[in-house]
Design a protein around this motif. Structure first.
Motif, mmCIF file in Angstrom:
data_model
loop_
_atom_site.group_PDB
_atom_site.id
_atom_site.type_symbol
_atom_site.label_atom_id
_atom_site.label_comp_id
_atom_site.label_asym_id
_atom_site.label_seq_id
_atom_site.Cartn_x
_atom_site.Cartn_y
_atom_site.Cartn_z
ATOM 1 N N VAL A 22 0.784 -1.160 -0.156
ATOM 2 C CA VAL A 22 -0.037 -0.121 0.081
ATOM 3 C C VAL A 22 0.822 1.521 -0.089
ATOM 4 O O VAL A 22 0.596 2.141 -0.637
ATOM 5 C CB VAL A 22 -0.932 -0.032 1.278
ATOM 6 N N SER A 23 2.075 1.311 0.757
ATOM 7 C CA SER A 23 2.949 2.202 0.692
ATOM 8 C C SER A 23 3.371 2.779 -0.439
ATOM 9 O O SER A 23 3.386 3.856 -1.076
ATOM 10 C CB SER A 23 3.770 2.113 1.708
ATOM 11 N N SER A 24 3.930 1.853 -1.317
ATOM 12 C CA SER A 24 4.145 1.887 -2.649
ATOM 13 C C SER A 24 3.251 2.418 -3.592
ATOM 14 O O SER A 24 3.573 3.544 -4.434
ATOM 15 C CB SER A 24 4.863 0.703 -3.121
ATOM 16 N N ALA A 25 2.037 1.903 -3.617
ATOM 17 C CA ALA A 25 0.954 2.317 -4.546
ATOM 18 C C ALA A 25 0.461 3.753 -3.995
ATOM 19 O O ALA A 25 0.280 4.582 -4.827
ATOM 20 C CB ALA A 25 -0.205 1.368 -4.166
ATOM 21 N N MET A 26 0.468 4.146 -2.717
ATOM 22 C CA MET A 26 0.174 5.450 -2.240
ATOM 23 C C MET A 26 1.382 6.562 -2.576
ATOM 24 O O MET A 26 0.872 7.583 -3.152
ATOM 25 C CB MET A 26 0.505 5.662 -0.613
ATOM 26 N N ASP A 27 2.629 6.120 -2.893
ATOM 27 C CA ASP A 27 3.638 6.809 -3.280
ATOM 28 C C ASP A 27 3.291 7.382 -4.831
ATOM 29 O O ASP A 27 3.531 8.390 -5.379
ATOM 30 C CB ASP A 27 4.831 6.405 -3.193
ATOM 31 N N VAL A 28 2.798 6.309 -5.536
ATOM 32 C CA VAL A 28 2.638 6.443 -6.989
ATOM 33 C C VAL A 28 1.518 7.205 -7.222
ATOM 34 O O VAL A 28 1.579 8.408 -7.971
ATOM 35 C CB VAL A 28 2.520 4.967 -7.758
ATOM 36 N N VAL A 29 0.362 7.124 -6.487
ATOM 37 C CA VAL A 29 -0.858 7.677 -6.574
ATOM 38 C C VAL A 29 -0.633 9.515 -6.150
ATOM 39 O O VAL A 29 -1.185 10.268 -6.872
ATOM 40 C CB VAL A 29 -1.930 7.363 -6.013
ATOM 41 N N VAL A 30 0.399 9.681 -5.242
ATOM 42 C CA VAL A 30 0.463 11.058 -4.862
ATOM 43 C C VAL A 30 1.347 11.519 -5.971
ATOM 44 O O VAL A 30 1.267 12.840 -6.102
ATOM 45 C CB VAL A 30 1.277 11.119 -3.449
ATOM 46 N N PHE A 31 2.470 10.843 -6.640
ATOM 47 C CA PHE A 31 3.117 11.359 -7.679
ATOM 48 C C PHE A 31 2.514 11.811 -8.758
ATOM 49 O O PHE A 31 2.574 12.843 -9.249
ATOM 50 C CB PHE A 31 4.260 10.225 -7.998
ATOM 51 N N VAL A 32 1.446 10.813 -9.022
ATOM 52 C CA VAL A 32 0.618 11.136 -10.409
ATOM 53 C C VAL A 32 -0.128 12.425 -9.992
ATOM 54 O O VAL A 32 -0.420 13.434 -10.803
ATOM 55 C CB VAL A 32 -0.362 9.950 -10.469
ATOM 56 N N ARG A 33 -0.644 12.534 -8.824
ATOM 57 C CA ARG A 33 -1.457 13.788 -8.512
ATOM 58 C C ARG A 33 -0.595 15.099 -8.554
ATOM 59 O O ARG A 33 -1.263 16.223 -9.120
ATOM 60 C CB ARG A 33 -2.221 13.867 -6.982
ATOM 61 N N GLU A 34 0.491 15.089 -8.287
ATOM 62 C CA GLU A 34 1.605 16.281 -8.197
ATOM 63 C C GLU A 34 1.857 16.574 -9.786
ATOM 64 O O GLU A 34 1.941 17.670 -10.151
ATOM 65 C CB GLU A 34 2.737 15.991 -7.465
ATOM 66 N N ILE A 35 2.143 15.491 -10.563
ATOM 67 C CA ILE A 35 2.358 15.678 -11.903
ATOM 68 C C ILE A 35 1.430 16.241 -12.834
ATOM 69 O O ILE A 35 1.445 17.043 -13.725
ATOM 70 C CB ILE A 35 3.009 14.225 -12.418
ATOM 71 N N ILE A 36 0.404 15.683 -12.423
ATOM 72 C CA ILE A 36 -0.899 16.202 -13.425
ATOM 73 C C ILE A 36 -1.263 17.495 -12.993
ATOM 74 O O ILE A 36 -1.566 18.447 -13.934
ATOM 75 C CB ILE A 36 -2.320 15.149 -13.281
ATOM 76 N N ALA A 37 -0.807 18.090 -11.795
ATOM 77 C CA ALA A 37 -1.188 19.337 -11.369
ATOM 78 C C ALA A 37 -0.101 20.344 -11.910
ATOM 79 O O ALA A 37 -0.279 21.455 -12.386
ATOM 80 C CB ALA A 37 -1.211 19.737 -10.005
ATOM 81 N N THR A 38 1.173 19.856 -12.195
ATOM 82 C CA THR A 38 2.301 20.816 -12.577
ATOM 83 C C THR A 38 2.671 20.439 -14.036
ATOM 84 O O THR A 38 3.524 21.322 -14.550
ATOM 85 C CB THR A 38 3.578 20.364 -11.878
ATOM 86 N N ASN A 39 2.118 19.649 -14.797
ATOM 87 C CA ASN A 39 2.438 19.226 -16.226
ATOM 88 C C ASN A 39 1.170 19.409 -16.902
ATOM 89 O O ASN A 39 0.411 18.168 -17.199
ATOM 90 C CB ASN A 39 3.320 18.129 -16.350
ATOM 91 N N PRO A 40 0.451 20.330 -17.052
ATOM 92 C CA PRO A 40 -0.872 20.335 -18.063
ATOM 93 C C PRO A 40 -0.936 19.342 -19.277
ATOM 94 O O PRO A 40 -1.848 18.847 -19.857
ATOM 95 C CB PRO A 40 -1.112 21.810 -18.112
ATOM 96 N N LYS A 41 0.505 19.488 -20.039
ATOM 97 C CA LYS A 41 0.584 18.552 -21.286
ATOM 98 C C LYS A 41 0.276 17.126 -20.940
ATOM 99 O O LYS A 41 -0.182 16.338 -21.982
ATOM 100 C CB LYS A 41 1.786 18.948 -21.880
ATOM 101 N N LEU A 42 0.492 16.658 -19.730
ATOM 102 C CA LEU A 42 0.334 15.363 -19.653
ATOM 103 C C LEU A 42 -1.035 14.997 -18.981
ATOM 104 O O LEU A 42 -1.428 13.613 -18.830
ATOM 105 C CB LEU A 42 1.516 14.856 -18.562
ATOM 106 N N ARG A 43 -1.994 15.986 -18.947
ATOM 107 C CA ARG A 43 -3.122 15.859 -18.139
ATOM 108 C C ARG A 43 -3.839 14.549 -18.818
ATOM 109 O O ARG A 43 -4.576 13.627 -18.197
ATOM 110 C CB ARG A 43 -3.912 16.856 -18.072
ATOM 111 N N VAL A 44 -4.217 14.619 -20.232
ATOM 112 C CA VAL A 44 -4.876 13.878 -21.154
ATOM 113 C C VAL A 44 -4.442 12.168 -20.900
ATOM 114 O O VAL A 44 -5.235 11.413 -20.663
ATOM 115 C CB VAL A 44 -5.307 14.284 -22.471
ATOM 116 N N SER A 45 -3.397 12.060 -21.084
ATOM 117 C CA SER A 45 -2.905 10.870 -21.084
ATOM 118 C C SER A 45 -2.623 10.255 -19.780
ATOM 119 O O SER A 45 -3.122 8.822 -19.327
ATOM 120 C CB SER A 45 -1.324 10.856 -21.765
#
Length: 949
Positions: free
Chosen positions: A409-432
């Motif tokens: 769960v800790s590893s999966a939580m790190d991944v989803v937090v990473f995804v949440r931060e990337i989608i906010a800071t990289n608008p070009k990657l939002r759709v994919s």
């Protein structure tokens, strides 16, 4: 652990009966009995007993024995006994010992000669040694190397005596002559060591005479050469240029110990980029060639030090350091990643991320015991890289999203937090990212990961197709409605009240509890949580939609997240979908889902109804879908995302400020000398010396050589142990080196008399342990003595060192005792500020068993001022962002965190409230895995919270 014993057993080990038994065994002809008797006598002497009646017996019956074991024990016995009387004169019986020692030095057996020479190294009585000097010197030319190497050590020990230079005037010259003709590596090492300690100029001359053959010398001799170079360059830094050439030549030595010492010596003597690069290369080679994990950890520590002081050079070595990830040890991998993450630059980020991606794929393909933890470390490292260099996020985010359904769960939580931060800071990657998340959402099985993923879907599904896909995905994962049927509810009501068998989940929990008397205990509880019957679940959890499975075990917090996500999606669907019919259809479906969740929460299928907070939140979502205004729509569809972006910006600003604070600021004094490199005479200087000179000039110009703060810190660590009116004055300088405490005690004799058998006796309380036995010293009138005491530390706990000074004088027969002041070892020397994620802090807070609750009692009336005072006093870091602490509301809650040098975590929660009279009230709660750090930190806070220094 050593504990005091309250049971006293009478045993007088020096009774005549025992002494007579030893005496009888020594007088007999039985060799094994003599050996045991000698061992018993030696043990009694080591325990502080004196058996003077045995001395003559040993001289008569043991001294003439030819057995090698008995002779060895005899030398040990002679080393221990007092060889002088109360006035300091040698005992007359020692004349017989001198004759026997001379015979041993001329014995045909080389073992007898060697052990006797080694015994003479521990003799301090000049009257005994002087008659033996001719025999010692004759052994320098013995045929056997064992004798020659011990003869050299004996000569060095004699030469170091207070009158040694008179006894052996030409000892350095003889040793130098022996060194030139010696072939044995150990004997050569001892000879060079003697010149190094007693005649340094001769050792230096010999070194430069044979400078070309230094790489061919033995390992032991090369180690002494490096020690000589360090000593010479410390006293005369101007000559280090010619010694660095020798060090660099030794970097290719076959011995790994030698090249490790070479690298360390090179770093300590030179700051030239060429030298630092050579040292770093050496460390990287050792990192790969050594199989011992402890050695690898030590080498990584050296590389970490190089990273702090020579970052530019270490940046080029980053890929060599990354090769240490091939080790299966998690500590080595963690330390390697920590070093690498501080060396990433735009030039090497692509290579580093590519390597980390390969390691992530390896964790997926191989089944090792700690793959989950290693994958979590890699995800966190990639997250850090993507935050520093957003352009690499597109290369890793889709790979990491495959691990959203990870069992860890800790590893999966790190991944989803990473995804949440990337989608906010990289608008070009939002759709994919959104499309990938919707495709893999059904794999997620953890509640926290589902909640975070649902928030991303609700906030970043913006187009018509994305919103429709988001609603369809949630509907698919929830399954068919309703969540139960009337028949199943009736069956649940009519079922006998007995422990469920197939349709229940047993949940057990353990938590710390405080009993009435203030002691701690562990409280255990077990409960049965019913789930829907098989017909309702439609299969096992693995085949049911993940959201439905989690709702049917009573997770209504996730239900509120589902309701909020559906509300956001329906509201946005109304903005992007022109057809009102489709919007009303989607809204009706969402309302049906929310009402079904409320029905499930109040049904008898689950033993525990929905909680009030979750119920109110779902009802709010239902009301919003039934009647929505423009302001409410704006809050739900825009404000949440804006707040998240603001939080990320605030986090990045804090990290920037921390990096600036870590940067060392040094200032040059107005009258400091600055040498101009281009105006210097370069004749005879190598390129390495020129680089070194440039680096020294830069350091001098920027003030890196000034260390006034260290001197001030040293003065603060001097503790007075005795009073100024005591006959013996003592003070101690305390140095804490993580696992070791060194006490450098200065003792001054303030009387006009000679103090005999002066002994510094120390004892400890807590997890401290003395390493050495105390020794006796003789202190002349008005003279001083430096005594060092080493103490081992085994845990983060406030310890106490106490003791006394015992001595004798010629006028007083009894021993005088001076009690010393206690030395308290501060817990602050062991803990350092650290950072961790909020959910990691909460996880540790729930798991740790030891809690110490300290009531707030302070004269400080401002909440933030009190928080800053606690942070400064405890050497901890405040994890709560400053933006959260802004404002004046009369309440303040903050989390503090630190790690000890032993790897222990210290968690502190500060919750305070400002009363009507202006005073602060509340509690400071400390939690840790071990009792020592919780109690010690609580005592420290209690002492410091009133605002004292």
């Amino acid at each position: 652990m050593e504990k005091s014993c309250s049971l006293l057993v009478h045993f007088d080990s020096s009774t005549p009966a025992l002494a007579n038994e030893i005496k009888e065994a020594l007088e007999g002809n039985d060799v094994p009995a003599k050996i045991e008797a000698m061992k018993s006598a030696i043990m009694l002497l080591l325990n502080g007993e004196t058996i003077p009646q045995l001395f003559i017996t040993i001289i008569r019956y043991v001294l003439p024995t030819d057995d090698h074991t008995i002779r060895k024990l005899l030398l040990l016995y002679l080393e221990i006994i007092d060889k002088t009387d109360s006035k300091g004169k040698v005992l007359p019986e020692m004349i017989l010992i001198c004759q026997k020692l001379r015979d041993n030095l001329q014995h045909p057996n080389e073992y007898i000669r060697g052990v006797t020479l080694r015994f003479l190294c521990r003799m301090n009585e000049t009257e005994i040694i002087e008659p033996l000097i001719p025999s010692v010197l004759s052994n320098l030319e013995h045929r056997h190397p064992f004798v020659r190497r011990n003869a050299i050590l004996a000569i060095m020990a004699i030469y170091k005596l207070p009158q040694g230079e008179q006894l052996l005037v030409d000892a350095p010259e003889m040793i130098e002559k022996a060194l030139l003709s010696e072939q044995d590596p150990s004997a050569k090492r001892n000879a060079f060591l003697m010149l190094f300690n007693c005649a340094q100029d001769r050792a230096v001359n010999y070194l430069f005479t044979h400078v070309d053959s230094v790489p061919e010398w033995g390992e032991l001799l090369q180690m002494v050469v490096l020690e000589l170079i360090r000593k010479v360059c410390r006293t005369n830094p101007g000559e280090k240029g010619k010694y660095i050439k020798i060090i660099i030549s030794l970097l290719n030595a076959p011995s790994e110990a030698v090249i490790y010492e070479c690298a360390g010596t090179l770093v300590s003597l030179s700051s030239a980029p060429t030298a630092i690069r050579a040292a770093a290369n050496t460390y990287c080679q050792l990192l790969l060639s050594q199989s011992d994990n402890n050695v690898k950890l030590i080498v990584l520590d050296r590389l970490n030090e190089l990273k702090s002081s020579h970052r530019d050079v270490m940046i080029d070595m980053i890929m060599d350091v990354l090769r240490a990830l091939s080790s299966p040890n998690l500590d080595i991998r963690r330390k390697t990643l920590d070093i690498v993450l501080e060396l990433i630059t735009p030039r090497n980020i692509d290579e580093v991320v590519l390597t980390l991606k390969k390691e992530v794929v390896k964790t997926q393909s191989t089944e090792l015991e700690k793959n989950g933890e290693y994958r979590q470390m890699l995800v966190q490292a990639i997250h850090t890289c993507a935050i520093k260099f957003p352009e690499v996020a597109s290369t890793v985010v889709h790979l990491l999203m495959d691990f959203l359904g990870d069992s860890n769960v800790s590893s999966a939580m790190d991944v989803v937090v990473f995804v949440r931060e990337i989608i906010a800071t990289n608008p070009k990657l939002r759709v994919s990212i959104i499309m990938r998340l919707l495709d893999t959402f059904y794999q997620i099985r953890a509640t926290r990961v589902c909640a975070c993923a649902l928030w991303i879907i609700g906030e970043y599904c913006l187009s018509l197709s994305e919103v429709e896909s988001g609603i369809a995905t949630i509907k698919q994962c929830l399954g068919d409605l309703p969540f139960y049927t009337a028949t199943e509810e009736q069956n649940a009501v009519d079922a006998p009240k007995q422990p469920p068998q197939a349709n229940s989940i047993t949940v057990s929990s353990r938590r710390p509890a405080i009993l009435a008397d203030g002691t701690y205990a562990t409280q255990s509880a077990a409960s049965e949580i019913a789930v829907a019957p098989p017909s309702l679940v439609a299969g096992s959890l693995s085949s049911t939609g993940n959201l439905r499975s989690l709702l049917l075990i009573g997770d209504f917090f996730l239900g509120t997240v589902i309701a909020c996500t559906l509300t956001k999606l329906v509201l946005r669907y109304g903005e992007v979908q022109p057809s009102k019919v489709e919007v009303n259809k989607a809204s009706s479906q969402a309302l049906l889902t929310m009402v079904s969740m409320l029905q499930l929460g109040h049904s008898s299928v689950l033993p525990h109804p929905i909680d009030n907070d979750s119920y109110d939140r779902v009802v709010l979502c239902i009301r919003l879908l039934c009647n929505t205004g423009d302001e409410i729509r704006k809050i739900w569809l825009q404000s949440c995302r804006q707040s998240f972006v603001k939080m990320l910006a605030d986090k990045q600003l804090r990290e920037t400020e921390e990096n600036k604070a870590k940067a060392q600021t040094s200032h040059a004094q107005p009258d400091d000398l600055i040498d101009f490199y281009h105006l210097k005479n370069r004749k005879g200087m190598s390129q390495l010396e020129l680089e070194d000179q440039v680096q020294d000039d830069l350091k001098r110009a920027t003030g890196d050589f000034t260390k006034d703060g260290d001197d001030e810190n040293k003065l603060n660590r001097i503790l007075q142990l005795t009073g100024f009116s005591d006959p013996v004055y003592a003070e101690a300088y305390v140095t804490v080196h993580h696992y070791d405490i060194v006490l450098d005690v200065t003792i001054i004799n303030r009387t006009k008399e000679t103090l005999q058998n002066l002994c510094l006796e120390l004892a400890t309380m807590g997890d401290l342990k003395l390493v050495e036995r105390p020794q006796n010293y003789t202190l002349a009138p008005e003279s001083s003595k430096q005594i060092k005491a080493n103490i081992k530390v085994s845990s983060t706990e406030t310890g106490v060192i106490f003791g006394n000074i015992v001595y004798e004088t010629s006028n007083v027969l009894e021993r005088t005792v001076i009690v010393l002041n206690d030395i308290h070892i501060d817990i602050m020397d062991y803990i350092t500020p650290a950072s961790c994620a909020d959910w990691t802090f909460r996880t540790m807070w729930a798991e740790f068993e030891w809690e110490n609750k300290v009531a707030v009692n302070t004269v400080i009336q401002d909440e933030k001022e009190f928080l800053n005072h606690i942070v400064k006093s405890t050497n901890m870091k405040c994890l709560t962002p400053p933006s959260v602490l802004d404002g004046e509301c009369g309440f303040l809650s903050a989390n503090l965190y630190a790690k000890s040098v032993f790897g222990e975590d210290a968690l502190v929660n500060l919750s305070i409230e400002k009363q009507a009279d202006g005073k602060l009230s509340g509690y400071i709660r400390i939690r840790s895995k071990t009792q020592g750090i919780a109690l010690s930190l609580g005592d420290k806070i209690t002492l410091k919270q009133k605002g004292g220094s």
